[in-house]
Design a protein around this motif. Structure first.
Motif, PDB file in Angstrom:
ATOM      1  N   ASP A 152       0.808  -1.224   0.000  1.00  0.00           N
ATOM      2  CA  ASP A 152       0.000   0.000   0.000  1.00  0.00           C
ATOM      3  C   ASP A 152       0.843   1.276   0.000  1.00  0.00           C
ATOM      4  OD1 ASP A 152      -2.529  -1.346   0.180  1.00  0.00           O
ATOM      5  OD2 ASP A 152      -2.126  -1.713   2.300  1.00  0.00           O
ATOM      6  N   ARG A 153       2.144   1.152   0.154  1.00  0.00           N
ATOM      7  CA  ARG A 153       3.010   2.319   0.363  1.00  0.00           C
ATOM      8  C   ARG A 153       2.828   3.391  -0.712  1.00  0.00           C
ATOM      9  NH1 ARG A 153       8.402   3.606   2.949  1.00  0.00           N
ATOM     10  NH2 ARG A 153       8.031   1.695   4.093  1.00  0.00           N
ATOM     11  N   ASP A 154       2.909   3.036  -1.978  1.00  0.00           N
ATOM     12  CA  ASP A 154       2.795   4.050  -3.042  1.00  0.00           C
ATOM     13  C   ASP A 154       1.438   4.753  -2.989  1.00  0.00           C
ATOM     14  OD1 ASP A 154       5.359   3.542  -3.963  1.00  0.00           O
ATOM     15  OD2 ASP A 154       4.702   2.210  -5.581  1.00  0.00           O
ATOM     16  N   VAL A 157      -1.973   9.491  -1.570  1.00  0.00           N
ATOM     17  CA  VAL A 157      -3.074  10.130  -0.839  1.00  0.00           C
ATOM     18  C   VAL A 157      -2.612  11.471  -0.273  1.00  0.00           C
ATOM     19  CG1 VAL A 157      -4.455   9.983   1.284  1.00  0.00           C
ATOM     20  CG2 VAL A 157      -4.408   8.072  -0.303  1.00  0.00           C
ATOM     21  N   HIS A 158      -1.403  11.514   0.270  1.00  0.00           N
ATOM     22  CA  HIS A 158      -0.892  12.760   0.851  1.00  0.00           C
ATOM     23  C   HIS A 158      -0.640  13.819  -0.218  1.00  0.00           C
ATOM     24  CE1 HIS A 158      -0.683  11.325   4.928  1.00  0.00           C
ATOM     25  NE2 HIS A 158      -0.209  10.189   4.457  1.00  0.00           N
ATOM     26  N   VAL A 159      -0.077  13.413  -1.344  1.00  0.00           N
ATOM     27  CA  VAL A 159       0.162  14.366  -2.439  1.00  0.00           C
ATOM     28  C   VAL A 159      -1.166  14.891  -2.974  1.00  0.00           C
ATOM     29  CG1 VAL A 159       1.093  14.641  -4.770  1.00  0.00           C
ATOM     30  CG2 VAL A 159       2.398  13.362  -3.049  1.00  0.00           C
ATOM     31  N   GLY A 205       2.247  18.499  -0.475  1.00  0.00           N
ATOM     32  CA  GLY A 205       2.000  17.064  -0.381  1.00  0.00           C
ATOM     33  C   GLY A 205       3.249  16.236  -0.595  1.00  0.00           C
ATOM     34  N   SER A 206       4.126  16.683  -1.470  1.00  0.00           N
ATOM     35  CA  SER A 206       5.381  15.956  -1.702  1.00  0.00           C
ATOM     36  C   SER A 206       6.264  15.969  -0.466  1.00  0.00           C
ATOM     37  CB  SER A 206       6.132  16.560  -2.890  1.00  0.00           C
ATOM     38  OG  SER A 206       5.388  16.365  -4.071  1.00  0.00           O
ATOM     39  N   VAL A 207       6.281  17.095   0.236  1.00  0.00           N
ATOM     40  CA  VAL A 207       7.054  17.200   1.477  1.00  0.00           C
ATOM     41  C   VAL A 207       6.458  16.267   2.533  1.00  0.00           C
ATOM     42  CG1 VAL A 207       7.722  18.748   3.372  1.00  0.00           C
ATOM     43  CG2 VAL A 207       7.817  19.559   1.006  1.00  0.00           C
ATOM     44  N   ILE A 208       5.145  16.294   2.673  1.00  0.00           N
ATOM     45  CA  ILE A 208       4.472  15.440   3.658  1.00  0.00           C
ATOM     46  C   ILE A 208       4.661  13.968   3.293  1.00  0.00           C
ATOM     47  CG2 ILE A 208       2.219  14.799   4.606  1.00  0.00           C
ATOM     48  CD1 ILE A 208       1.484  17.820   4.291  1.00  0.00           C
ATOM     49  N   ALA A 209       4.543  13.633   2.028  1.00  0.00           N
ATOM     50  CA  ALA A 209       4.725  12.248   1.591  1.00  0.00           C
ATOM     51  C   ALA A 209       6.138  11.761   1.902  1.00  0.00           C
ATOM     52  CB  ALA A 209       4.426  12.115   0.101  1.00  0.00           C
ATOM     53  N   LYS A 210       7.131  12.617   1.737  1.00  0.00           N
ATOM     54  CA  LYS A 210       8.520  12.245   2.068  1.00  0.00           C
ATOM     55  C   LYS A 210       8.648  11.958   3.557  1.00  0.00           C
ATOM     56  CE  LYS A 210      13.307  13.808   1.473  1.00  0.00           C
ATOM     57  NZ  LYS A 210      13.792  13.548   2.804  1.00  0.00           N
ATOM     58  N   LEU A 211       8.035  12.787   4.390  1.00  0.00           N
ATOM     59  CA  LEU A 211       8.072  12.561   5.841  1.00  0.00           C
ATOM     60  C   LEU A 211       7.369  11.253   6.212  1.00  0.00           C
ATOM     61  CD1 LEU A 211       7.351  16.180   7.089  1.00  0.00           C
ATOM     62  CD2 LEU A 211       9.531  14.952   7.216  1.00  0.00           C
ATOM     63  N   VAL A 212       6.233  10.991   5.582  1.00  0.00           N
ATOM     64  CA  VAL A 212       5.496   9.753   5.844  1.00  0.00           C
ATOM     65  C   VAL A 212       6.330   8.549   5.406  1.00  0.00           C
ATOM     66  CG1 VAL A 212       3.476   8.378   5.160  1.00  0.00           C
ATOM     67  CG2 VAL A 212       3.214  10.793   5.775  1.00  0.00           C
ATOM     68  N   VAL A 262      -5.838   1.826   6.692  1.00  0.00           N
ATOM     69  CA  VAL A 262      -6.147   2.529   5.450  1.00  0.00           C
ATOM     70  C   VAL A 262      -7.609   2.296   5.101  1.00  0.00           C
ATOM     71  CG1 VAL A 262      -3.803   2.469   4.509  1.00  0.00           C
ATOM     72  CG2 VAL A 262      -5.347   0.583   4.025  1.00  0.00           C
ATOM     73  N   ALA A 263      -8.176   3.231   4.368  1.00  0.00           N
ATOM     74  CA  ALA A 263      -9.550   3.107   3.890  1.00  0.00           C
ATOM     75  C   ALA A 263      -9.516   2.972   2.373  1.00  0.00           C
ATOM     76  CB  ALA A 263     -10.367   4.337   4.290  1.00  0.00           C
ATOM     77  N   GLU A 264     -10.277   2.019   1.882  1.00  0.00           N
ATOM     78  CA  GLU A 264     -10.333   1.751   0.445  1.00  0.00           C
ATOM     79  C   GLU A 264     -11.775   1.835  -0.028  1.00  0.00           C
ATOM     80  OE1 GLU A 264      -9.902  -2.333  -1.741  1.00  0.00           O
ATOM     81  OE2 GLU A 264      -7.912  -1.622  -1.167  1.00  0.00           O
ATOM     82  N   ARG A 265     -11.964   2.516  -1.152  1.00  0.00           N
ATOM     83  CA  ARG A 265     -13.293   2.605  -1.767  1.00  0.00           C
ATOM     84  C   ARG A 265     -13.132   2.404  -3.265  1.00  0.00           C
ATOM     85  NH1 ARG A 265     -16.028   7.819  -0.408  1.00  0.00           N
ATOM     86  NH2 ARG A 265     -14.496   8.640  -1.850  1.00  0.00           N
ATOM     87  N   ASP A 266     -13.970   1.566  -3.817  1.00  0.00           N
ATOM     88  CA  ASP A 266     -13.919   1.264  -5.246  1.00  0.00           C
ATOM     89  C   ASP A 266     -12.515   0.861  -5.687  1.00  0.00           C
ATOM     90  OD1 ASP A 266     -16.634   1.852  -5.446  1.00  0.00           O
ATOM     91  OD2 ASP A 266     -16.256   3.957  -5.939  1.00  0.00           O
ATOM     92  N   ALA A 267     -11.871  -0.001  -4.889  1.00  0.00           N
ATOM     93  CA  ALA A 267     -10.543  -0.559  -5.167  1.00  0.00           C
ATOM     94  C   ALA A 267      -9.423   0.485  -5.149  1.00  0.00           C
ATOM     95  CB  ALA A 267     -10.540  -1.320  -6.477  1.00  0.00           C
ATOM     96  N   ALA A 268      -9.671   1.655  -4.584  1.00  0.00           N
ATOM     97  CA  ALA A 268      -8.632   2.692  -4.491  1.00  0.00           C
ATOM     98  C   ALA A 268      -8.454   3.108  -3.036  1.00  0.00           C
ATOM     99  CB  ALA A 268      -9.009   3.902  -5.325  1.00  0.00           C
ATOM    100  N   LEU A 269      -7.225   3.258  -2.612  1.00  0.00           N
ATOM    101  CA  LEU A 269      -6.952   3.730  -1.263  1.00  0.00           C
ATOM    102  C   LEU A 269      -7.301   5.210  -1.198  1.00  0.00           C
ATOM    103  CD1 LEU A 269      -4.105   2.558   0.891  1.00  0.00           C
ATOM    104  CD2 LEU A 269      -4.615   4.973   0.871  1.00  0.00           C
TER     105      LEU A 269
END
Length: 70
Positions: free
Chosen positions: A15-17, A22-24, A32-39, A55-62
């Motif tokens: 699920d990492r990518d 989600v953050h971006v 979002g790129s800065v936050i994603a790097k921290l995450v 994580v929450a998934e809806r319609d096969a998407a996180l």
């Protein structure tokens, strides 16, 4: 699962990518790129501190995630 159904599950490495995306998508490309790097760094943390990342998934998407330090 119905169209509006949300599935909650514990995040896995696969699920990492999607988690980072989600953050971006939530905070925009610049912030979002800065936050994603921290995450990403937080997910690699090898300290003994336990963390749960549902994580929450809806319609096969996180679509959402959060981080709980235990």
């Amino acid at each position: 699962m119905g169209q509006d159904a949300v599935k909650i599950q514990v995040a896995t490495e696969k699920d990492r990518d999607a988690i980072l995306a989600v953050h971006v998508n939530t905070f925009g490309k610049d912030e979002g790129s800065v936050i994603a790097k921290l995450v990403d760094e937080m997910l690699d943390d090898s300290s003994d501190e336990q963390m749960l990342a549902p994580v929450a998934e809806r319609d096969a998407a996180l679509v959402a995630t959060c981080y709980l330090h235990l």
